[in-house]
Scaffold this motif. Structure first.
Motif, PDB file in Angstrom:
ATOM      1  N   THR A 266      49.461  52.125  54.443  1.00  0.00           N
ATOM      2  CA  THR A 266      48.880  50.638  54.465  1.00  0.00           C
ATOM      3  C   THR A 266      48.236  50.329  53.081  1.00  0.00           C
ATOM      4  OG1 THR A 266      47.190  49.546  55.160  1.00  0.00           O
ATOM      5  CG2 THR A 266      47.413  51.801  55.813  1.00  0.00           C
ATOM      6  N   THR A 267      48.287  49.155  52.996  1.00  0.00           N
ATOM      7  CA  THR A 267      47.689  48.913  51.508  1.00  0.00           C
ATOM      8  C   THR A 267      46.137  48.482  51.866  1.00  0.00           C
ATOM      9  OG1 THR A 267      48.459  46.598  51.674  1.00  0.00           O
ATOM     10  CG2 THR A 267      49.602  48.079  50.208  1.00  0.00           C
ATOM     11  N   THR A 268      45.881  48.534  52.758  1.00  0.00           N
ATOM     12  CA  THR A 268      44.275  48.159  53.047  1.00  0.00           C
ATOM     13  C   THR A 268      43.458  49.524  53.045  1.00  0.00           C
ATOM     14  OG1 THR A 268      44.563  48.241  55.479  1.00  0.00           O
ATOM     15  CG2 THR A 268      44.571  45.886  54.374  1.00  0.00           C
ATOM     16  N   ASP A 269      42.136  49.449  52.763  1.00  0.00           N
ATOM     17  CA  ASP A 269      41.391  50.308  52.952  1.00  0.00           C
ATOM     18  C   ASP A 269      40.816  50.587  54.345  1.00  0.00           C
ATOM     19  OD1 ASP A 269      39.046  51.952  52.633  1.00  0.00           O
ATOM     20  OD2 ASP A 269      38.057  50.704  51.065  1.00  0.00           O
ATOM     21  N   ARG A 270      40.990  51.847  54.776  1.00  0.00           N
ATOM     22  CA  ARG A 270      40.792  51.996  56.077  1.00  0.00           C
ATOM     23  C   ARG A 270      39.491  52.920  56.327  1.00  0.00           C
ATOM     24  NH1 ARG A 270      45.321  52.058  59.596  1.00  0.00           N
ATOM     25  NH2 ARG A 270      44.632  54.224  60.318  1.00  0.00           N
TER      26      ARG A 270
ATOM     27  N   GLU B 212      45.148  54.951  52.515  1.00  0.00           N
ATOM     28  CA  GLU B 212      46.106  55.786  53.079  1.00  0.00           C
ATOM     29  C   GLU B 212      47.530  55.598  52.433  1.00  0.00           C
ATOM     30  OE1 GLU B 212      45.661  57.986  55.904  1.00  0.00           O
ATOM     31  OE2 GLU B 212      43.674  57.810  54.665  1.00  0.00           O
ATOM     32  N   THR B 213      47.486  54.598  51.513  1.00  0.00           N
ATOM     33  CA  THR B 213      48.685  54.350  50.796  1.00  0.00           C
ATOM     34  C   THR B 213      49.382  55.508  50.014  1.00  0.00           C
ATOM     35  OG1 THR B 213      47.541  52.362  50.112  1.00  0.00           O
ATOM     36  CG2 THR B 213      49.424  52.729  49.112  1.00  0.00           C
ATOM     37  N   ASP B 214      50.659  55.801  50.399  1.00  0.00           N
ATOM     38  CA  ASP B 214      51.147  56.772  50.179  1.00  0.00           C
ATOM     39  C   ASP B 214      52.132  56.577  48.680  1.00  0.00           C
ATOM     40  OD1 ASP B 214      52.815  59.155  49.830  1.00  0.00           O
ATOM     41  OD2 ASP B 214      53.506  59.323  51.813  1.00  0.00           O
TER      42      ASP B 214
ATOM     43  N   GLU C 228      52.379  53.005  40.465  1.00  0.00           N
ATOM     44  CA  GLU C 228      51.362  51.609  40.585  1.00  0.00           C
ATOM     45  C   GLU C 228      50.280  52.047  41.639  1.00  0.00           C
ATOM     46  OE1 GLU C 228      53.894  48.283  41.910  1.00  0.00           O
ATOM     47  OE2 GLU C 228      51.859  47.137  42.535  1.00  0.00           O
ATOM     48  N   VAL C 229      50.725  52.845  42.604  1.00  0.00           N
ATOM     49  CA  VAL C 229      49.914  53.464  43.783  1.00  0.00           C
ATOM     50  C   VAL C 229      48.926  54.383  43.105  1.00  0.00           C
ATOM     51  CG1 VAL C 229      49.752  54.541  45.707  1.00  0.00           C
ATOM     52  CG2 VAL C 229      51.521  52.889  45.634  1.00  0.00           C
ATOM     53  N   LEU C 230      49.220  55.252  42.125  1.00  0.00           N
ATOM     54  CA  LEU C 230      48.383  56.087  41.897  1.00  0.00           C
ATOM     55  C   LEU C 230      47.347  55.482  40.882  1.00  0.00           C
ATOM     56  CD1 LEU C 230      51.007  58.909  40.537  1.00  0.00           C
ATOM     57  CD2 LEU C 230      49.342  58.987  42.521  1.00  0.00           C
ATOM     58  N   ALA C 231      47.652  54.491  40.143  1.00  0.00           N
ATOM     59  CA  ALA C 231      46.776  53.786  39.338  1.00  0.00           C
ATOM     60  C   ALA C 231      45.878  52.973  40.232  1.00  0.00           C
ATOM     61  CB  ALA C 231      47.564  52.714  38.298  1.00  0.00           C
ATOM     62  N   GLY C 232      46.255  52.611  41.453  1.00  0.00           N
ATOM     63  CA  GLY C 232      45.451  51.723  42.091  1.00  0.00           C
ATOM     64  C   GLY C 232      44.506  52.726  42.611  1.00  0.00           C
ATOM     65  N   LEU C 233      44.875  53.770  43.069  1.00  0.00           N
ATOM     66  CA  LEU C 233      43.971  54.737  43.764  1.00  0.00           C
ATOM     67  C   LEU C 233      42.933  55.278  42.597  1.00  0.00           C
ATOM     68  CD1 LEU C 233      46.572  56.864  45.640  1.00  0.00           C
ATOM     69  CD2 LEU C 233      44.921  55.497  46.619  1.00  0.00           C
ATOM     70  N   ARG C 234      43.367  55.380  41.287  1.00  0.00           N
ATOM     71  CA  ARG C 234      42.240  55.778  40.493  1.00  0.00           C
ATOM     72  C   ARG C 234      41.196  54.853  40.068  1.00  0.00           C
ATOM     73  NH1 ARG C 234      43.764  60.962  38.534  1.00  0.00           N
ATOM     74  NH2 ARG C 234      45.980  61.259  37.867  1.00  0.00           N
ATOM     75  N   ASN C 235      41.645  53.675  40.199  1.00  0.00           N
ATOM     76  CA  ASN C 235      40.593  52.475  39.959  1.00  0.00           C
ATOM     77  C   ASN C 235      39.854  52.307  41.193  1.00  0.00           C
ATOM     78  OD1 ASN C 235      41.965  51.497  37.520  1.00  0.00           O
ATOM     79  ND2 ASN C 235      43.205  50.495  38.293  1.00  0.00           N
ATOM     80  N   GLN C 236      40.560  52.663  42.226  1.00  0.00           N
ATOM     81  CA  GLN C 236      39.411  52.607  43.546  1.00  0.00           C
ATOM     82  C   GLN C 236      38.350  53.643  43.387  1.00  0.00           C
ATOM     83  OE1 GLN C 236      41.236  53.176  47.363  1.00  0.00           O
ATOM     84  NE2 GLN C 236      39.478  52.732  48.507  1.00  0.00           N
ATOM     85  N   ALA C 237      38.647  54.713  42.927  1.00  0.00           N
ATOM     86  CA  ALA C 237      37.585  55.976  42.545  1.00  0.00           C
ATOM     87  C   ALA C 237      36.532  55.326  41.513  1.00  0.00           C
ATOM     88  CB  ALA C 237      38.200  57.096  42.222  1.00  0.00           C
TER      89      ALA C 237
HETATM   90  C1  LIG Z   1      44.513  51.333  48.239  1.00  0.00           C
HETATM   91  O1  LIG Z   1      45.418  51.911  47.231  1.00  0.00           O
HETATM   92  C2  LIG Z   1      46.463  50.883  46.875  1.00  0.00           C
HETATM   93  C3  LIG Z   1      47.561  51.525  46.010  1.00  0.00           C
HETATM   94  O2  LIG Z   1      47.053  51.953  44.928  1.00  0.00           O
HETATM   95  C4  LIG Z   1      45.744  49.770  46.182  1.00  0.00           C
HETATM   96  O3  LIG Z   1      46.534  48.589  45.718  1.00  0.00           O
HETATM   97  C5  LIG Z   1      44.405  49.301  46.891  1.00  0.00           C
HETATM   98  O4  LIG Z   1      43.562  48.151  46.274  1.00  0.00           O
HETATM   99  C6  LIG Z   1      43.555  50.451  47.469  1.00  0.00           C
HETATM  100  N1  LIG Z   1      42.486  49.871  48.199  1.00  0.00           N
HETATM  101  C7  LIG Z   1      41.236  49.616  47.868  1.00  0.00           C
HETATM  102  C8  LIG Z   1      40.385  49.237  48.934  1.00  0.00           C
HETATM  103  O5  LIG Z   1      40.886  49.886  46.684  1.00  0.00           O
END
Ligand SMILES: *[C@@H]1O[C@H](CO)[C@@H](O)[C@H](O)[C@H]1NC(C)=O
Ligand SMILES: *[C@@H]1O[C@H](CO)[C@@H](O)[C@H](O)[C@H]1NC(C)=O
Length: 429
Positions: free
Chosen positions: A44-48, A178-180, A190-199
């Motif tokens: 899923t692409t949402t924050d759970r 939970e995005t894999d 793209e997913v890895l970049a998103g996860l790093r930005n989330q951190a």
């Molecule tokens: C979860 O990860 C996805 C993929 O990287 C990203 O697009 C999404 O913004 C992330 N969720 C949050 C809440 O940052």
């Protein structure tokens, strides 16, 4: 020549894998598919955050991990041994707590991690971070962890840590995602970049809550010591670097092998070791085979400038993120395919933050047993000696190499202008 075993192991490990799988192996973050599991975690692409359920079984086994994380003397886990700090090298970081105004506190150190299924390394990894935060002053530190898809208790340990860290006054943001990265073809980076930005979110969304000179310490799922972290921060200050990186290692057979070769490029624009189009790592022990200056400084444990690095553990200035909006990203259309840490360094250069350096006395690995072996072979920071002389200082180049090799795949490694496609995409310095 490497021993025969080494060669055949390389073949066995790599030859039948496609580059896509290989690139995962190469980047070396916990989100990647060294252990490409096929567990049935929903994508899923949402924050759970609110929905994620702790498993009672893992919750039960979490307390000893918390105990070990909070107590450096704890012996329950067979973790990498870390020396006690000696001397005054890092004393300049200490802030007497009466200087800090608790109501207006602004952390200067922001620790960020993305973690999946790495419970085994948490006693050492988070233990060293906690020790470091205590040293720097918990009120000067913030910790942000994004967990995702773990089935080994990682989530439960990190969740249980919330209360404990609050009690010592650390600002701890714990989120899940939970995005894999492996779920769909072609979205991995793209997913890895998103996860790093989330951190990085707590910092990016509340820039005024942090000191202007904030240092971000971004760590992979590595085993490392407090002195490794402090040395990365110290060298960033001492060298006036924008970013400092460790060296990360894996073992192929008995041979310590530099890990992050897909990301790291020297000031000659080339990879740290030569990877032929067969994808063979037979030349992995010849680091900087074609760049003598870097090879020498590496050998003597002296910091040296590079075009890009990540190498499992980094410290970088928050400034370019806050002022220039540098983020982790995927390649632009038409831009050579590469990993998000390499694009991050490329963007740093573009905005004038090209003082990026490897600190070769800081050596990390992806498990405690491997880290033990690597410390035996490469030495602890403190054993490198911690005096500085004129030759310790980096002679910074203000211009990047004209061309940089892009390892799009092993068969296809074009040399391209270092700033390829940035102007085309309207990125203005
Ligand atoms: C979860 O990860 C996805 C993929 O990287 C990203 O697009 C999404 O913004 C992330 N969720 C949050 C809440 O940052
Ligand atoms: C802390 O900062 C606040 C807001 O600026 C101020 O009102 C307060 O007097 C300060 N406290 C101390 C002990 O300096």
């Amino acid at each position: 020549m490497p021993p025969r075993r080494f060669k055949s192991l390389l073949r066995a490990t790599f030859v039948c894998l496609s580059f896509v799988t290989l690139a995962y192996f190469l980047i070396g973050s916990s989100f990647e598919g060294q252990r490409s599991r096929t567990t049935h975690v929903p994508t899923t692409t949402t924050d759970r955050v609110s929905e994620k359920k702790a498993s009672p079984r893992w919750l039960d086994s979490a307390p000893p991990f918390i105990e070990a994380i909070m107590n450096p003397e704890d012996r329950l886990f067979d973790r990498l041994e870390c020396p006690a700090l000696e001397g005054t090298r890092y004393e300049h970081f200490r802030r007497s707590s009466n200087v800090v105004n608790i109501t207006t506190r602004m952390p200067e150190y922001f620790f960020a991690l993305d973690l999946t299924d790495c419970a085994h390394v948490l006693p050492r990894l988070i233990g060293s971070i906690v020790e470091t935060m205590r040293f720097l002053g918990p009120e000067n530190c913030a910790l942000s962890i994004v967990e995702g898809r773990s089935v080994d208790g990682t989530y439960e340990i990190l969740k249980l840590l919330q209360e404990t860290l609050a009690s010592i006054g650390v600002e701890y943001t714990f989120a899940t995602n939970e995005t894999d990265p492996m779920a769909k073809e072609g979205v991995r980076i793209e997913v890895l970049a998103g996860l790093r930005n989330q951190a990085l979110k707590p910092l990016l969304e509340n820039p005024n809550s942090y000191a202007p000179e904030t240092t971000v310490i971004f760590l992979n799922d590595v085993a490392l010591c407090m002195e490794d972290i402090l040395e990365l921060i110290h060298q960033r200050v001492y060298q006036q670097a924008d970013m400092t990186c460790a060296m990360d290692w894996t073992f192929l057979g008995d041979n310590p092998t530099f890990y992050d070769v897909w990301i790291a490029s020297g000031m000659h624009g080339d990879s740290f070791f030569f990877v032929p189009e067969t994808g063979d790592w037979d030349l992995a022990w010849k680091l900087f085979w074609n760049h003598r200056a870097s090879a020498e400084r590496l050998e003597y444990g002296k910091p040296f400038q590079v075009f890009s690095c990540w190498n499992g553990a980094v410290a970088f200035a928050a400034k370019p993120l806050l002022e220039k909006h540098v983020r982790f990203r995927v390649s632009y259309e038409g831009e050579c395919f590469q990993g998000e840490p390499k694009l991050f360094c490329k963007d740093l250069w573009y905005y004038g933050y090209g003082k990026i350096a490897v600190i070769p006395s800081v050596n990390v690995a992806y498990s405690d047993p491997m880290a033990k072996r690597i410390k035996e072979l490469k030495g602890y920071v403190s054993r490198w000696g911690t005096t500085e002389d004129a030759s310790s200082k980096i002679d910074w180049k203000l211009k990047p190499p004209a061309d940089v090799k892009c390892m799009r795949s092993y068969e296809d490694q074009p040399w391209l202008p270092w700033d390829e496609q940035l102007a085309e995409h309207g990125v203005a310095p």
